[in-house]
Design a protein around this motif. Sequence first.
Motif, PDB file in Angstrom:
ATOM      1  N   GLU B 104       2.222  11.902  -7.362  1.00 51.31           N
ATOM      2  CA  GLU B 104       2.571  10.900  -6.344  1.00 51.31           C
ATOM      3  C   GLU B 104       1.427  10.671  -5.366  1.00 51.31           C
ATOM      4  O   GLU B 104       1.139   9.542  -4.987  1.00 51.31           O
ATOM      5  CB  GLU B 104       3.901  11.205  -5.637  1.00 51.31           C
ATOM      6  CG  GLU B 104       4.077  12.592  -5.115  1.00 51.31           C
ATOM      7  CD  GLU B 104       5.340  12.736  -4.241  1.00 51.31           C
ATOM      8  OE1 GLU B 104       6.442  12.658  -4.795  1.00 51.31           O
ATOM      9  OE2 GLU B 104       5.214  12.939  -3.036  1.00 51.31           O
ATOM     10  N   LYS B 142       3.811   6.584  -9.882  1.00 53.54           N
ATOM     11  CA  LYS B 142       4.075   7.358  -8.670  1.00 53.54           C
ATOM     12  C   LYS B 142       5.520   7.852  -8.666  1.00 53.54           C
ATOM     13  O   LYS B 142       5.812   8.986  -8.314  1.00 53.54           O
ATOM     14  CB  LYS B 142       3.795   6.504  -7.431  1.00 53.54           C
ATOM     15  CG  LYS B 142       3.988   7.283  -6.140  1.00 53.54           C
ATOM     16  CD  LYS B 142       3.664   6.457  -4.930  1.00 53.54           C
ATOM     17  CE  LYS B 142       3.820   7.264  -3.648  1.00 53.54           C
ATOM     18  NZ  LYS B 142       5.122   7.907  -3.491  1.00 53.54           N
ATOM     19  N   ASN B 146       7.468  11.421  -7.953  1.00 51.04           N
ATOM     20  CA  ASN B 146       8.561  11.581  -6.975  1.00 51.04           C
ATOM     21  C   ASN B 146       9.781  12.222  -7.620  1.00 51.04           C
ATOM     22  O   ASN B 146      10.469  13.030  -6.996  1.00 51.04           O
ATOM     23  CB  ASN B 146       9.014  10.208  -6.448  1.00 51.04           C
ATOM     24  CG  ASN B 146       7.977   9.552  -5.556  1.00 51.04           C
ATOM     25  OD1 ASN B 146       6.864  10.033  -5.426  1.00 51.04           O
ATOM     26  ND2 ASN B 146       8.344   8.441  -4.959  1.00 51.04           N
TER      27      ASN B 146
END
Lengths: 87, 429
Positions: B104, B142, B146
């Motif tokens: 991330e 990303k 997460n």
Amino acid sequence: MHEASLMKHLMRKIESVAREQNATRVLGISVRLGARSHMSASHVRDHFAPASAGTVAESAELKIEVLTDTSDPHAQEILIESVEIAE
Amino acid sequence: MKSRTIKVDYLARVEGEGALFVKIRGDKVEDVKLKIFEPPRFFEAFLRGRRYSEAPDITARICGICPIAYQMSAVHAMEDAFGIKVEGPLRDLRRLIYCGEWIESHVLHIYMLHAPDFLGVPDAIHLAREHPQIVQRGLQLKKAGNEIVTLLGGREIHPINVRVGGFYRVPTRSELAPLLERLKWARDAAIETVRWVARFPFPEFEPDYTFVSLRHPGEYPFNEGRLVSNRGLDISVREYDDHFTEEHVEHSNALHSVLKPRTPYFVGPLARYNLNFDRLSPVAQEEARAAGLADGCLNPFQSIIVRSVETVQACDEAVRLIERYERPAEPSVPVHPQAARGYACTEAPRGTLYHRYRIDESGTIREAKIVPPTSQNQKTIEQDLWQFIPQHLEESHDKLRWQCEQAIRNYDPCISCATHFLKLDLDRE
């Protein structure tokens, strides 16, 4: 953690308002703090004193209204409502 | 005195918390100062008097982008103090959650902050207008990171499931399973990212750096290893304070860390890569070679490629860790606090993060020291500018300013999360 930089931004705006109005002194500033904003009233006062030293707003009176409604869409915000200038 | 009230109704925003001051006289750079205004936050002070068990959650609050790094350095330092070794699946889960954070954090910097510099657009919003599919890929990638942090940490920002000795709860195999397909996709997307950024135009710039990072006998470093450099440093983490020191400089609220006596050094992806290339997985090595970095990488502008290679590494490692995962019987090992000192370095996305604690017999923290990566890189950032600016003095003010911003952004400094950039003061005569 962002108090100093929030204050810097605030001061920039106050100075630009004074400049636009050709004011040489700012007498008062009204600020509204949202219930979830990153600063308390005493924080604002503590940071205002050094940030305003030597500027048109030095020793201006701060009027701070602290809101309590945490569900207000602006609850996280710090708002400069108005600036009182000397004529 | 007569007065008038001007209605303003203006919202205050967080301003740049850093500024760069450069003094140029003729064709000579006379001064470079990277000023960090952000006030000290006193985390080390308010850890004193708290329980050892609170350190991971308190220090996680230092950064919203890399809370795992703070949690990992905190728990490993405490475990060092109490003589605890966390092994097997619990150790793997810690590597897995770190993979999530690297993904991330790196992807945020690659796509949202660094790539716009090379493509001549001011920010990711403009990039999205011109290259919507690319920005989509970045956001999806990303998100894969997460999801790891959310699953293992309880939530994606400032996770709350990490504890000294392990975790509060560990996932079942079937809870981890859906991540597997997603991470295989992410690995491919990370490979495409390497190939995309490798084509960017890079200024020629290869300073003679002192790189410092962890090195582990068999793995690309996250939580364990010795601290090594390309200049012969090879020490255990417990010897950190014998070799590194922090200095206060007048122009910055962030301390400058140096290798004793006064050598600036470089931590982060470039340092890790140059010191641990042989520990990368085969797919990450292959992509790095294809991107032209087989012999190492000294150009900080190319750190965007190295960050992308590390994203491939993190996705690949995450896939491996999930595939071999067996849920441990207990989510943590027993912890018995004792009066001791504990030390740890782990590899945060931005570089080595050092924690040191002194604990008393009741398990209360008596002293804490934290050295984050950006304070270690500050002096090197200034040195880069001392060297970089003289080569570009013929550029216009705006172009030079933009290049200086880029030279700072090469380091993915923490201040970049508060603002896209700092104020540049070019004093030129």
